[in-house]
Design a protein around this motif. Structure first.
Motif, PDB file in Angstrom:
ATOM      1  N   PHE A 146      26.652  33.573   8.166  1.00 51.45           N
ATOM      2  CA  PHE A 146      27.478  34.775   8.122  1.00 51.45           C
ATOM      3  C   PHE A 146      28.119  34.923   9.499  1.00 51.45           C
ATOM      4  N   LEU A 147      29.426  34.711   9.520  1.00 53.54           N
ATOM      5  CA  LEU A 147      30.167  34.683  10.773  1.00 53.54           C
ATOM      6  C   LEU A 147      30.673  36.091  11.084  1.00 53.54           C
ATOM      7  N   HIS A 148      30.012  36.755  12.012  1.00 57.17           N
ATOM      8  CA  HIS A 148      30.406  38.100  12.439  1.00 57.17           C
ATOM      9  C   HIS A 148      31.405  37.970  13.581  1.00 57.17           C
ATOM     10  N   THR A 149      32.537  38.676  13.473  1.00 56.84           N
ATOM     11  CA  THR A 149      33.609  38.547  14.462  1.00 56.84           C
ATOM     12  C   THR A 149      34.128  39.913  14.863  1.00 56.84           C
TER      13      THR A 149
ATOM     14  N   PHE B 249      42.221  35.419  12.015  1.00 58.29           N
ATOM     15  CA  PHE B 249      41.361  34.657  12.916  1.00 58.29           C
ATOM     16  C   PHE B 249      40.398  33.786  12.124  1.00 58.29           C
ATOM     17  N   HIS B 250      39.835  34.330  11.052  1.00 52.31           N
ATOM     18  CA  HIS B 250      38.905  33.548  10.234  1.00 52.31           C
ATOM     19  C   HIS B 250      39.616  32.381   9.547  1.00 52.31           C
ATOM     20  N   ARG B 251      40.856  32.581   9.168  1.00 52.44           N
ATOM     21  CA  ARG B 251      41.615  31.472   8.581  1.00 52.44           C
ATOM     22  C   ARG B 251      41.860  30.383   9.630  1.00 52.44           C
TER      23      ARG B 251
ATOM     24  N   PRO C  89      42.667  44.385   2.318  1.00 55.05           N
ATOM     25  CA  PRO C  89      42.240  43.557   3.467  1.00 55.05           C
ATOM     26  C   PRO C  89      43.352  43.323   4.474  1.00 55.05           C
ATOM     27  N   GLN C  90      44.631  43.541   4.077  1.00 56.66           N
ATOM     28  CA  GLN C  90      45.739  43.326   5.006  1.00 56.66           C
ATOM     29  C   GLN C  90      45.638  44.245   6.220  1.00 56.66           C
ATOM     30  N   THR C  91      45.027  45.438   6.034  1.00 60.59           N
ATOM     31  CA  THR C  91      44.901  46.368   7.148  1.00 60.59           C
ATOM     32  C   THR C  91      44.065  45.764   8.275  1.00 60.59           C
ATOM     33  N   ASN C  92      43.102  44.949   7.904  1.00 63.45           N
ATOM     34  CA  ASN C  92      42.252  44.271   8.886  1.00 63.45           C
ATOM     35  C   ASN C  92      42.736  42.840   9.092  1.00 63.45           C
ATOM     36  N   GLY C  93      44.054  42.671   9.061  1.00 65.82           N
ATOM     37  CA  GLY C  93      44.641  41.338   8.995  1.00 65.82           C
ATOM     38  C   GLY C  93      44.414  40.473  10.224  1.00 65.82           C
TER      39      GLY C  93
ATOM     40  N   HIS D   2      39.037  44.894  15.771  1.00 67.52           N
ATOM     41  CA  HIS D   2      38.818  44.597  14.355  1.00 67.52           C
ATOM     42  C   HIS D   2      37.483  43.858  14.192  1.00 67.52           C
ATOM     43  N   ILE D   3      36.723  44.243  13.174  1.00 64.19           N
ATOM     44  CA  ILE D   3      35.423  43.617  12.912  1.00 64.19           C
ATOM     45  C   ILE D   3      35.355  43.213  11.441  1.00 64.19           C
ATOM     46  N   ASP D   4      34.798  42.024  11.195  1.00 66.15           N
ATOM     47  CA  ASP D   4      34.625  41.566   9.818  1.00 66.15           C
ATOM     48  C   ASP D   4      33.585  40.453   9.789  1.00 66.15           C
ATOM     49  N   VAL D   5      33.178  40.079   8.562  1.00 68.75           N
ATOM     50  CA  VAL D   5      32.188  39.026   8.349  1.00 68.75           C
ATOM     51  C   VAL D   5      32.783  37.989   7.410  1.00 68.75           C
ATOM     52  N   LYS D   6      32.600  36.709   7.760  1.00 69.11           N
ATOM     53  CA  LYS D   6      33.030  35.618   6.905  1.00 69.11           C
ATOM     54  C   LYS D   6      31.802  34.815   6.473  1.00 69.11           C
ATOM     55  N   LYS D   7      31.696  34.548   5.185  1.00 68.88           N
ATOM     56  CA  LYS D   7      30.587  33.777   4.630  1.00 68.88           C
ATOM     57  C   LYS D   7      30.957  32.298   4.626  1.00 68.88           C
TER      58      LYS D   7
END
Length: 329
Positions: A187-190, A272-274, A263-267, A139-144
């Motif tokens: 920008f937190l890339h994970t 992890f960001h939470r 967004p639940q699909t990439n939960g 899973h990949i996502d970005v958190k601001k």
């Protein structure tokens, strides 16, 4: 089912009953021999006379009649409210004047899906992504994440300073010379492996397509060093992930995208960001942005190698990666 301290198993009951019925032993003698009460010996001998060896098995302890059981009409009302309104046992109980434990038993008896399994807007059971091995899906996502001003933000200095900083961000260039300058964002890339929850994350300056593509190349190399071969990647529909640059960075890796507004699909990466926000970003009062950034790799190492994960039975993500330390190569 017999409890672990029961003196007689099914075989022991059969031996006791045969001693009484077939060999003519008295109940007292059989009870002393098998270390049970006389009434117990009489019960098993009686069942053997009536049913034979089949009577030695355990019987259900459920009563034949339950006069105090919740009426069927009330059970139907409980199920109807649960399906239509998706309320929990406590709220349903208050609505119907029933104890919440009774509502819970009714829902369990009918096999109603738990609320955490449901998508609240539609009421459908959420299909959870299950993987069988490391690298099957990442899973990949970005958190601001907002930067911390020098001296600390509003959490340390109070909300009055925080409002002043916010106004400074919105003011013109002329006004900013008298207030705090624009702080900007990280920008937190994970990238997180779905099976092991092993995470690779970086604090970057933007979320452009070139940045996302370069991040994935480094993340893929890191997973390879850990002995994980990535086969599929799951992202949202952000522009950086729909770009040709990111597609070229993936190469032969299959790219999947979530449905819009789901967004639940990439939960897994969202969760992890939470966790990251609770245990690192806002876990303590930092006096500067640099101080918080210095703690990030330390926290990430603890997350991967030492922090117990509830989905992994209390073990850290590294425990699910075969030979992560490389000591058996």
């Amino acid at each position: 089912m017999s409890h672990r301290n029961a003196p007689l198993s099914e075989t022991g009951r059969l031996r006791l009953a045969r001693c009484v019925v077939e060999d003519g032993w008295s109940l007292r003698r059989a009870a002393e021999r098998f270390q049970v009460a006389v009434t117990t010996a009489a019960r098993w001998a009686s069942r053997y006379r009536e049913l034979g060896p089949a009577g030695m098995v355990d019987r259900s302890s459920r009563p034949h009649h339950s006069p105090n059981q919740t009426p069927t009409r009330t059970e139907r009302r409980i199920i109807k409210i649960r399906v239509l309104r998706r309320w929990g046992p406590a709220r349903i109980g208050y609505q119907l004047g029933i104890h919440p434990s009774t509502v819970h038993r009714v829902l369990s008896r009918y096999g109603v899906a738990k609320l955490r399994w449901l998508d609240r807007p539609t009421g459908r059971v959420i299909r959870r992504i299950q993987t069988t091995g490391c690298g099957e899906l990442v899973h990949i996502d970005v958190k601001k994440l907002g930067k911390i001003p020098a001296g600390g933000g509003w959490r340390m200095l109070g909300r009055a300073v925080g409002r002043a900083n916010r106004q400074a961000d919105k003011s013109s260039a002329v006004m900013t010379q008298y207030r705090n300058p624009r702080r900007g964002y990280h920008f937190l890339h994970t990238a997180i492996d779905a099976h092991s929850r092993l995470a690779y994350s970086e604090l970057l300056s933007d979320e452009r397509k070139e940045t996302a593509a370069a991040f994935w190349r480094r993340a893929d190399a890191w997973f390879t060093e850990c002995g994980i071969t990535v086969r599929k990647v799951l992202t949202d529909n952000g522009s950086c992930y729909r770009s040709h640059a990111f597609r070229d960075a993936l190469g032969d890796i299959e790219h999947r995208r979530t449905r819009p507004y789901r967004p639940q699909t990439n939960g897994k990466v969202e969760r992890f960001h939470r966790t990251l926000a609770d245990e690192w970003a806002y876990a303590r009062l930092y006096t500067s942005d640099a101080q918080r950034c210095e703690q990030f790799p330390i926290w990430l190492h603890a997350y991967n190698h030492h922090r117990g994960h509830t989905a992994l039975g209390g073990q850290p993500p590294a425990s699910r990666v075969p030979n992560l330390s490389g000591q058996y190569t």
